[in-house]
Design a protein around this motif. Structure first.
Motif, PDB file in Angstrom:
ATOM      1  N   ALA A 762      86.615 -19.189  88.587  1.00 50.90           N
ATOM      2  CA  ALA A 762      85.817 -20.297  89.124  1.00 50.90           C
ATOM      3  C   ALA A 762      86.015 -20.451  90.628  1.00 50.90           C
ATOM      4  CB  ALA A 762      86.186 -21.591  88.399  1.00 50.90           C
ATOM      5  N   LEU A 763      87.226 -20.355  91.086  1.00 52.81           N
ATOM      6  CA  LEU A 763      87.510 -20.549  92.509  1.00 52.81           C
ATOM      7  C   LEU A 763      86.782 -19.512  93.358  1.00 52.81           C
ATOM      8  CD1 LEU A 763      89.222 -22.352  94.402  1.00 52.81           C
ATOM      9  CD2 LEU A 763      90.946 -20.561  94.341  1.00 52.81           C
ATOM     10  N   GLN A 764      86.800 -18.276  92.904  1.00 56.00           N
ATOM     11  CA  GLN A 764      86.124 -17.235  93.681  1.00 56.00           C
ATOM     12  C   GLN A 764      84.618 -17.436  93.686  1.00 56.00           C
ATOM     13  OE1 GLN A 764      88.139 -13.152  93.420  1.00 56.00           O
ATOM     14  NE2 GLN A 764      88.743 -14.161  91.512  1.00 56.00           N
ATOM     15  N   ALA A 765      84.095 -17.924  92.569  1.00 59.09           N
ATOM     16  CA  ALA A 765      82.645 -18.142  92.493  1.00 59.09           C
ATOM     17  C   ALA A 765      82.178 -19.235  93.434  1.00 59.09           C
ATOM     18  CB  ALA A 765      82.247 -18.487  91.057  1.00 59.09           C
ATOM     19  N   MET A 766      83.089 -20.118  93.834  1.00 62.10           N
ATOM     20  CA  MET A 766      82.703 -21.245  94.688  1.00 62.10           C
ATOM     21  C   MET A 766      82.951 -21.007  96.174  1.00 62.10           C
ATOM     22  SD  MET A 766      83.737 -24.603  92.414  1.00 62.10           S
ATOM     23  CE  MET A 766      85.425 -24.118  92.068  1.00 62.10           C
ATOM     24  N   ILE A 767      83.458 -19.847  96.554  1.00 59.27           N
ATOM     25  CA  ILE A 767      83.705 -19.568  97.966  1.00 59.27           C
ATOM     26  C   ILE A 767      82.372 -19.545  98.716  1.00 59.27           C
ATOM     27  CG2 ILE A 767      84.518 -17.846  99.625  1.00 59.27           C
ATOM     28  CD1 ILE A 767      86.577 -16.971  97.522  1.00 59.27           C
ATOM     29  N   PRO A 768      82.215 -20.359  99.761  1.00 58.19           N
ATOM     30  CA  PRO A 768      80.905 -20.467 100.428  1.00 58.19           C
ATOM     31  C   PRO A 768      80.672 -19.387 101.476  1.00 58.19           C
ATOM     32  CG  PRO A 768      82.417 -22.048 101.375  1.00 58.19           C
ATOM     33  CD  PRO A 768      83.180 -21.347 100.287  1.00 58.19           C
ATOM     34  N   ASP A 769      80.888 -18.137 101.101  1.00 59.27           N
ATOM     35  CA  ASP A 769      80.703 -17.006 102.017  1.00 59.27           C
ATOM     36  C   ASP A 769      79.503 -16.172 101.580  1.00 59.27           C
ATOM     37  OD1 ASP A 769      82.965 -17.759 103.341  1.00 59.27           O
ATOM     38  OD2 ASP A 769      84.224 -16.114 102.601  1.00 59.27           O
ATOM     39  N   PRO A 770      78.792 -15.556 102.518  1.00 60.19           N
ATOM     40  CA  PRO A 770      77.684 -14.664 102.155  1.00 60.19           C
ATOM     41  C   PRO A 770      78.112 -13.516 101.247  1.00 60.19           C
ATOM     42  CG  PRO A 770      77.585 -15.205 104.490  1.00 60.19           C
ATOM     43  CD  PRO A 770      78.892 -15.738 103.985  1.00 60.19           C
ATOM     44  N   SER A 771      79.393 -13.154 101.272  1.00 57.51           N
ATOM     45  CA  SER A 771      79.871 -12.050 100.437  1.00 57.51           C
ATOM     46  C   SER A 771      80.169 -12.472  99.002  1.00 57.51           C
ATOM     47  CB  SER A 771      81.145 -11.457 101.044  1.00 57.51           C
ATOM     48  OG  SER A 771      82.177 -12.438 101.082  1.00 57.51           O
ATOM     49  N   THR A 772      80.034 -13.755  98.702  1.00 55.27           N
ATOM     50  CA  THR A 772      80.455 -14.230  97.383  1.00 55.27           C
ATOM     51  C   THR A 772      79.577 -13.695  96.257  1.00 55.27           C
ATOM     52  OG1 THR A 772      81.528 -16.219  98.226  1.00 55.27           O
ATOM     53  CG2 THR A 772      80.762 -16.305  95.962  1.00 55.27           C
ATOM     54  N   LEU A 773      78.286 -13.548  96.494  1.00 52.04           N
ATOM     55  CA  LEU A 773      77.425 -13.019  95.438  1.00 52.04           C
ATOM     56  C   LEU A 773      77.915 -11.636  95.008  1.00 52.04           C
ATOM     57  CD1 LEU A 773      75.012 -13.081  93.567  1.00 52.04           C
ATOM     58  CD2 LEU A 773      73.576 -12.320  95.473  1.00 52.04           C
ATOM     59  N   ALA A 774      78.208 -10.779  95.961  1.00 52.27           N
ATOM     60  CA  ALA A 774      78.720  -9.453  95.618  1.00 52.27           C
ATOM     61  C   ALA A 774      80.053  -9.563  94.888  1.00 52.27           C
ATOM     62  CB  ALA A 774      78.864  -8.608  96.880  1.00 52.27           C
ATOM     63  N   ARG A 775      80.888 -10.507  95.310  1.00 49.54           N
ATOM     64  CA  ARG A 775      82.175 -10.721  94.647  1.00 49.54           C
ATOM     65  C   ARG A 775      81.961 -11.124  93.184  1.00 49.54           C
ATOM     66  NH1 ARG A 775      87.541 -12.752  96.407  1.00 49.54           N
ATOM     67  NH2 ARG A 775      86.753 -12.850  98.551  1.00 49.54           N
ATOM     68  N   VAL A 776      81.037 -12.059  92.952  1.00 45.28           N
ATOM     69  CA  VAL A 776      80.774 -12.520  91.590  1.00 45.28           C
ATOM     70  C   VAL A 776      80.184 -11.401  90.737  1.00 45.28           C
ATOM     71  CG1 VAL A 776      79.398 -14.134  90.201  1.00 45.28           C
ATOM     72  CG2 VAL A 776      80.551 -14.939  92.273  1.00 45.28           C
ATOM     73  N   GLU A 777      79.290 -10.618  91.320  1.00 40.82           N
ATOM     74  CA  GLU A 777      78.724  -9.488  90.582  1.00 40.82           C
ATOM     75  C   GLU A 777      79.827  -8.518  90.156  1.00 40.82           C
ATOM     76  OE1 GLU A 777      74.214  -9.065  92.335  1.00 40.82           O
ATOM     77  OE2 GLU A 777      75.861  -8.254  93.526  1.00 40.82           O
ATOM     78  N   ARG A 778      80.776  -8.261  91.049  1.00 45.91           N
ATOM     79  CA  ARG A 778      81.898  -7.374  90.690  1.00 45.91           C
ATOM     80  C   ARG A 778      82.742  -7.985  89.575  1.00 45.91           C
ATOM     81  NH1 ARG A 778      82.407  -7.003  96.309  1.00 45.91           N
ATOM     82  NH2 ARG A 778      84.267  -8.346  96.273  1.00 45.91           N
ATOM     83  N   LEU A 779      82.933  -9.294  89.641  1.00 45.80           N
ATOM     84  CA  LEU A 779      83.773  -9.958  88.645  1.00 45.80           C
ATOM     85  C   LEU A 779      83.151  -9.936  87.249  1.00 45.80           C
ATOM     86  CD1 LEU A 779      85.111 -12.995  90.720  1.00 45.80           C
ATOM     87  CD2 LEU A 779      86.450 -11.082  89.809  1.00 45.80           C
ATOM     88  N   THR A 780      81.829  -9.797  87.150  1.00 47.45           N
ATOM     89  CA  THR A 780      81.228  -9.692  85.813  1.00 47.45           C
ATOM     90  C   THR A 780      81.637  -8.392  85.132  1.00 47.45           C
ATOM     91  OG1 THR A 780      79.185  -8.690  86.661  1.00 47.45           O
ATOM     92  CG2 THR A 780      79.239 -11.100  86.449  1.00 47.45           C
ATOM     93  N   ASP A 781      82.130  -7.419  85.907  1.00 46.17           N
ATOM     94  CA  ASP A 781      82.635  -6.165  85.338  1.00 46.17           C
ATOM     95  C   ASP A 781      84.156  -6.171  85.173  1.00 46.17           C
ATOM     96  OD1 ASP A 781      80.088  -4.958  85.198  1.00 46.17           O
ATOM     97  OD2 ASP A 781      80.199  -4.364  87.321  1.00 46.17           O
ATOM     98  N   HIS A 782      84.783  -7.288  85.507  1.00 49.69           N
ATOM     99  CA  HIS A 782      86.234  -7.385  85.388  1.00 49.69           C
ATOM    100  C   HIS A 782      86.629  -7.319  83.906  1.00 49.69           C
ATOM    101  CE1 HIS A 782      90.295  -9.105  85.611  1.00 49.69           C
ATOM    102  NE2 HIS A 782      90.276  -8.850  86.910  1.00 49.69           N
ATOM    103  N   PRO A 783      87.718  -6.634  83.572  1.00 49.36           N
ATOM    104  CA  PRO A 783      88.126  -6.532  82.163  1.00 49.36           C
ATOM    105  C   PRO A 783      88.318  -7.879  81.484  1.00 49.36           C
ATOM    106  CG  PRO A 783      89.389  -5.004  83.520  1.00 49.36           C
ATOM    107  CD  PRO A 783      88.595  -5.849  84.462  1.00 49.36           C
TER     108      PRO A 783
END
Length: 883
Positions: A762-783
C-alpha cells in the motif's frame, strides 16, 4: 452489456413473501470439491400473502441432487431445478416439509460468497445473497427461521467445526475418520446470518458474566501459530459487551460467542449470529506488526459486529433497501463506543474526516444515492459510505434533536417493539416520534433525499439593541434521479464566542434560552434573532458537526483564527484551522494553474502555533490540527475543473512552509515525546505517538537532509509498527537512497507476515511520483501479490486508485487504463472486489477537461465488454449515466 444488467429492483415493488420458513435443518458434509448439503425446510403459506402461489427458491451455481416433500420423492415433472433456482409450481396448500440435497465445490468458489475453501479452511459469507450459493432458499431478509446445523468433516482436515448458536452435540462418525458437530440457534434469523467454519485453527478463550449473571464463553479462532496476536481482539469484545449493557441495556443472549479470523474475505467482518467471521486484519495485532490505527480499527470493528447482535440480528431489516437500519445504526453505536473508550473530540474529527473523504464525494458524483435507496440493480454495490457513515449521522441527528434521554427511550421502545422481527425505517423513526411526542415526518427526508445540504449563514449585530440576527438558507443540490429537493430538518448546534474567548448565553427571540444550543432549520430560508448580545461575538456553527452539511458563513480570516484559539468546541477549533488552510490552498491551486506564485499566510502558522503551545490540549487533538486538508479534501472543496497536480503542488508548498516556520517548535516537541516508555496501544500513548510522528513529517516536508536522516533513524530504531510505518511513510515522500533502503529492509524483515506486507504494498502504491505506476505494475508480478486475496488487491490496487490522486489521475490517462485492465481481469474471479475497485472513478466528472475525457473513454471501454459481471456493470453504468 447483457440485458439482465438493466433490470432494477424497486422499493415500491416490495411484496411480502408467499412462503415462510419456520425451521431449517442443515446437514453439511464438507469436502474440498464435493460438499453436500441436505436442507430440511418447514414451510407454510404466508397468511398475509395474496393466496396460493408457487414455491420459488433462489439458487446460484448449485447442483441439485434430490427433492422430497414430506418424505416422498418429488417426480421430476413436478419441479424445475437448476443452478439458479428451484421452482415447485403446485406445492401443498398447507404447511409441509421440503428436503433438498445440493452439491457445491468450495475450492472453486473464488467469489468468496456462500461456502468457500481458502488456505485449507472452510468458511461462509452469506450477506447479502450468498446463502443461495449453499442451498435453495427464499434468500431475503424478511424470511426468518430457527436453524439447526450439523457439520461433518474429516477430523484431520477440519478438527474445528463451528456454527451459529450453541453447540448441542459432537462426536465421531464411526469407521470413517470423520467427525461432526451440531449447532442450534434458538433465535429466528434471516439466511444472510447463517455461518459455518471448519478447519485447523488455534483459539484464545475467556468467559464473560452478563449483567444478569449469565456466564458466556468467548473465543477467538485464528490460523495456527497466531493465537498470541488475538488477545487484543478478545479484550475488545469484552469491553464491547459491557459497554452495550451500560449504554443501551443490551445483554448477550447465547451461551457462546465465537469470532473466526480468515485471510481471504471480501468484507471487513460479518455479524453472523454467535459466529462472527472476520477479515484477519481486524483481529490480529501485536506492537511489532500493528499500528495504533490498526489497534483502534480492531476495537471498532469487533464492537460493530458485536453490536449487530441487537441492531441487525435480533431486529433485522425487512428488505435490502432498509440496509441502513442495521448498518447506519450500528456504525453510530460503534462510534459512540470508540468515543467512550478513547477521546470523544478526536474520534469525532476522525469520523468526519472519513465522512467527508468518502461520503461527501459519493454524494457529489454519479454514484450518489439516498441513505435508503429507492432502486438498485446489485445490492452488493450499496454497502456504501452513504448507507454506513451518513446513515450513522442521521441517527446522531435524532439524538441531537430529541436529547439523550428521549433518544434512549426511543431506542428502548424500538428494541421492545420489534425484537424478533424484520423492520423498516418508518418503524424505527416512529419509535422516536412516539417517545418524544414529536412529528418527524420532515426528518424522514434524510433517508429519502440524496445529496449534501449546503447552508449559507450571514449575520448582523446591533450592539445598541443587543441583538444578533442570523439569516440562514439551505439548499440540497440535484443528484442522479433527484433534480429537485425539499428543505431538510437540520439540527444546527451553535455557540457565540465573546471577545474574552468565552461562550455567551443564547436567547432566541420567541423561544427563550436555546436548549443545548440546538437551532432547528426547517425552511429554505429563515431568520433567527438572538437577544442580549451586547458585545461582538463570533458564531461557532455546527458544533460537534451536528449535521452532515456544508456550511458557508461570513467568517473572515480573523474570525477563524480567533475560533482556532478560543472556541470551547474542540471540533470547531479544529475546523477553523482546516478552513483557514483550505482557503489558502484553493487560492494557491488557482495561482499555480495560471502561472502565479503561491501565497504564504502567517496567520495560519500563528493559529497552528497557538494550538501547539496550548498544553491543556490532548496530543491526539493537536496531531489532528496539524494535519492540513488532504488532496481529496481540496478537490472536494474545489468541486469542478479539478487539477490533481496543481492540488498536490499547492499542498506540498504549504507543508514545506509550515515545516520551515515551525521547525524549532516541532523539533522540541518531537524530542520531548521521543521517550514514551514501553509500547501500549491505549489512547493516551497512541496520541503522543501521533503528535510526534506528525512533527516528524512536517520537519521533513521541506526536504532538509537532516530531517530525512531523522526519519531514517526513527525507522531503524523503532520498537513498534506505529513508529516504523510513520517513518517509512515520511521517507516514501522523498526520492532518496534512504527510502529505497528502508523499503527493502521492511520487505525482508516482514516477508513472512501477509498483513504487514500489505502495508508495504500500500505504501508504495501511494508514492506521489511519476514512476509509481511502473512500480505498481512491477509489484503485480511480485511473488507475494495475488488477485485471489482481497486484502492484497485493496492494498496495492485500491491504494493506488483511491489514495494516489496524482498518479491514478495522470494527465496521459495511463493510470485509468491500468486500473481498468486490472478490474477486468479481477471481475472473472471476484466481481464484488472488482466493482468496489471501480468506484475509484466516481469523481471523474469533477476533473479538468483533459483528464475527464480520458476517464470517460476508459469507462466506455469497460462498458463495452460483453462479459461484465452484474456487480461491475452496475457501477460502470451508473458512473457513465447522465446526472
Amino acid at each position: 452489456m447483457r440485458t439482465e444488467h438493466a433490470r432494477p429492483i424497486r422499493l415500491s415493488d416490495y411484496r411480502a413473501p408467499d412462503w415462510l420458513v419456520d425451521t431449517v435443518h442443515l446437514d453439511v458434509a464438507l469436502h474440498p470439491s464435493r460438499t453436500r448439503i441436505k436442507a430440511r425446510l418447514a414451510l407454510r403459506p404466508n397468511p398475509s400473502a395474496r393466496g396460493p402461489a408457487p414455491l420459488v427458491l433462489d439458487g446460484d451455481e448449485l447442483t441439485p441432487l434430490s427433492v422430497t416433500i414430506d418424505g416422498a420423492a418429488l417426480p421430476a415433472t413436478e419441479y424445475a431445478a437448476g443452478p439458479d433456482g428451484l421452482t415447485i409450481p403446485q406445492p401443498p396448500a398447507g404447511p409441509f416439509v421440503l428436503e433438498v440435497e445440493t452439491e457445491i465445490d468450495p475450492s472453486a468458489n473464488t467469489k468468496l460468497m456462500g461456502l468457500y475453501r481458502s488456505s485449507g479452511n472452510y468458511c461462509t459469507q452469506c450477506e447479502a445473497e450468498g446463502f443461495r450459493r449453499i442451498t435453495y432458499f427464499p434468500d431475503r431478509p424478511d424470511v426468518m427461521a430457527v436453524y439447526t446445523t450439523r457439520i461433518e468433516a474429516e477430523r484431520d482436515e477440519a478438527p474445528v467445526l463451528l456454527g451459529n448458536g450453541n453447540l448441542v452435540a459432537r462426536g465421531d462418525v464411526p469407521g470413517t475418520g470423520r467427525h461432526f458437530a451440531v449447532w442450534h440457534d434458538p433465535f429466528p434469523k434471516p439466511c444472510y446470518l447463517f455461518a459455518l467454519v471448519g478447519g485447523r485453527l488455534d483459539v484464545r478463550r475467556t468467559t464473560f458474566t452478563t449483567m444478569s449473571g449469565r456466564s458466556v464463553e468467548l473465543a477467538v479462532y485464528v490460523e495456527p501459530g497466531k493465537a498470541d496476536r488475538a488477545g487484543y481482539a478478545l479484550a475488545a469484545l469484552e469491553r464491547s459487551m459491557r459497554w452495550d449493557e451500560q449504554a443501551f441495556g443490551r445483554e448477550y443472549d447465547l451461551d457462546v460467542f465465537n469470532i473466526v479470523a480468515v485471510a481471504d474475505f471480501n468484507m471487513g467482518a460479518m455479524e453472523n449470529k454467535g459466529l462472527n467471521i472476520f477479515n484477519d486484519k481486524y483481529v490480529l495485532a501485536s506492537p511489532e506488526t500493528a499500528t495504533d490505527a490498526d489497534f483502534a480499527h480492531i476495537e471498532a470493528v469487533i464492537a460493530h459486529e458485536y453490536f449487530h447482535n441487537w441492531t441487525g440480528n435480533r431486529i433485522t431489516c425487512r428488505d435490502w433497501f432498509q440496509l441502513c437500519l442495521k448498518e447506519g445504526l450500528t456504525v453510530f453505536r460503534d462510534q459512540e463506543f470508540s468515543a467512550d473508550m478513547r477521546s470523544r473530540p478526536v474520534k469525532r474529527i476522525a469520523d468526519v474526516r472519513v465522512l467527508r473523504g468518502h461520503q461527501f464525494v459519493e454524494d457529489a458524483g454519479p454514484l450518489a444515492h439516498p441513505v435508503r435507496p429507492e432502486t438498485y440493480r446489485e445490492i452488493n454495490n450499496f454497502y456504501t459510505a452513504t448507507v454506513y457513515e451518513k446513515g450513522a449521522e442521521v441517527v446522531r441527528m435524532l439524538k441531537i434533536l430529541l436529547g439523550p434521554e428521549t433518544f434512549r427511550a426511543g431506542m428502548d421502545l424500538y428494541f421492545a417493539r420489534h425484537d424478533g422481527r424484520a423492520a423498516t425505517i418508518e418503524e424505527f423513526v416512529a419509535c422516536f416520534a412516539e417517545a418524544g411526542g414529536t412529528d418527524l415526518s420532515q426528518f424522514m427526508l434524510w433517508y429519502g433525499q440524496a445529496g449534501t445540504p449546503e447552508i449559507a449563514v450571514t449575520r448582523r449585530h446591533d450592539s445598541q439593541g443587543g441583538t444578533l440576527v442570523l439569516d440562514i438558507a439551505q439548499v440540497v443540490p440535484p443528484t442522479p434521479g433527484q433534480p429537485a429537493k425539499s428543505p431538510m430538518q437540520i439540527p444546527l448546534v451553535l455557540g457565540f464566542v465573546g471577545p474574552d474567548g468565552r461562550d455567551v448565553p443564547l436567547t432566541l427571540r420567541g423561544h427563550g434560552p436555546l436548549e443545548r444550543g440546538v437551532l432547528v432549520l426547517t425552511k429554505p430560508a429563515e431568520r433567527f434573532v438572538f437577544d442580549g448580545i451586547t458585545v461582538p461575538v463570533v458564531p461557532s456553527l455546527n458544533r460537534g458537526f451536528s449535521a452532515p452539511v456544508k456550511i458557508k458563513a461570513d467568517l473572515g480570516s480573523d474570525d477563524l483564527r480567533f475560533l482556532a484559539t478560543h472556541d470551547s468546541d474542540p471540533f470547531n477549533r479544529w475546523q477553523a484551522v482546516q478552513t483557514l488552510a483550505s482557503e489558502i490552498l484553493i487560492g494557491n491551486v488557482a495561482a499555480i494553474r495560471t502561472g502565479g506564485g503561491v501565497r504564504h499566510d502567517g496567520g495560519l502558522v500563528h493559529a497552528l502555533a497557538s494550538v501547539l503551545e496550548d498544553e491543556r490540549l490532548e496530543p491526539a487533538f493537536v496531531a489532528q490540527v496539524l494535519s492540513i486538508p488532504s488532496e481529496g479534501d481540496i478537490a472536494r472543496d474545489i468541486g469542478r475543473d479539478v487539477d490533481p497536480e496543481a492540488i498536490f503542488d499547492a499542498r506540498h508548498a504549504l507543508r514545506r512552509a509550515i515545516g520551515n516556520d515551525l521547525a524549532p517548535t516541532l523539533r522540541v516537541l518531537y524530542d520531548r515525546l521521543r521517550d514514551d516508555g514501553p509500547y501500549s496501544p491505549d489512547a493516551a500513548s497512541a496520541g503522543r505517538r501521533a503528535l510526534r510522528n506528525v512533527c516528524l513529517d512536517l520537519l521533513a516536508a521541506p526536504g532538509h537532509a537532516g530531517a530525512v536522516a531523522l526519519a531514517a533513524a526513527q525507522y531503524a530504531e523503532a520498537d513498534n509498527m506505529t513508529d516504523r510505518m510513520a517513518a517509512l511513510g515520511t521517507l516514501s515522500l522523498h526520492d532518496t537512497a534512504e527510502r529505497e533502503t528502508a523499503l527493502a529492509d521492511f520487505a525482508e524483515r516482514f516477508r513472512d507476515d501477509p498483513l504487514v506486507i500489505d502495508k508495504w504494498f500500500a505504501l508504495q502504491a501511494m508514492i506521489p511520483d511519476p514512476s509509481t505506476l511502473a512500480r505498481v505494475e512491477r509489484l503485480t508480478d511480485h511473488p507475494a501479490f495475488s488477485l485471489g486475496n482481497p486484502n492484497r488487491v485493496r492494498a496495492l490496487l485500491g491504494s493506488f486508485a483511491q489514495a494516489n490522486h496524482t498518479q491514478f489521475n495522470r494527465a496521459d490517462g495511463k493510470g485509468y487504463d491500468f486500473v481498468a485492465g486490472m478490474v477486468l481481469t479481477l471481475d472473472g474471479k471476484n466481481p464484488q472486489v472488482a466493482a468496489r475497485l471501480m468506484t475509484a472513478f466516481r469523481s471523474w466528472r469533477a476533473l479538468e477537461s483533459g483528464r475527464r475525457d480520458k476517464a470517460r473513454a476508459t469507462l466506455e471501454r469497460v462498458a463495452a465488454n460483453p462479459s461484465l459481471s452484474r456487480d461491475l456493470a452496475d457501477i460502470v453504468e451508473r458512473s457513465l449515466g447522465e446526472r
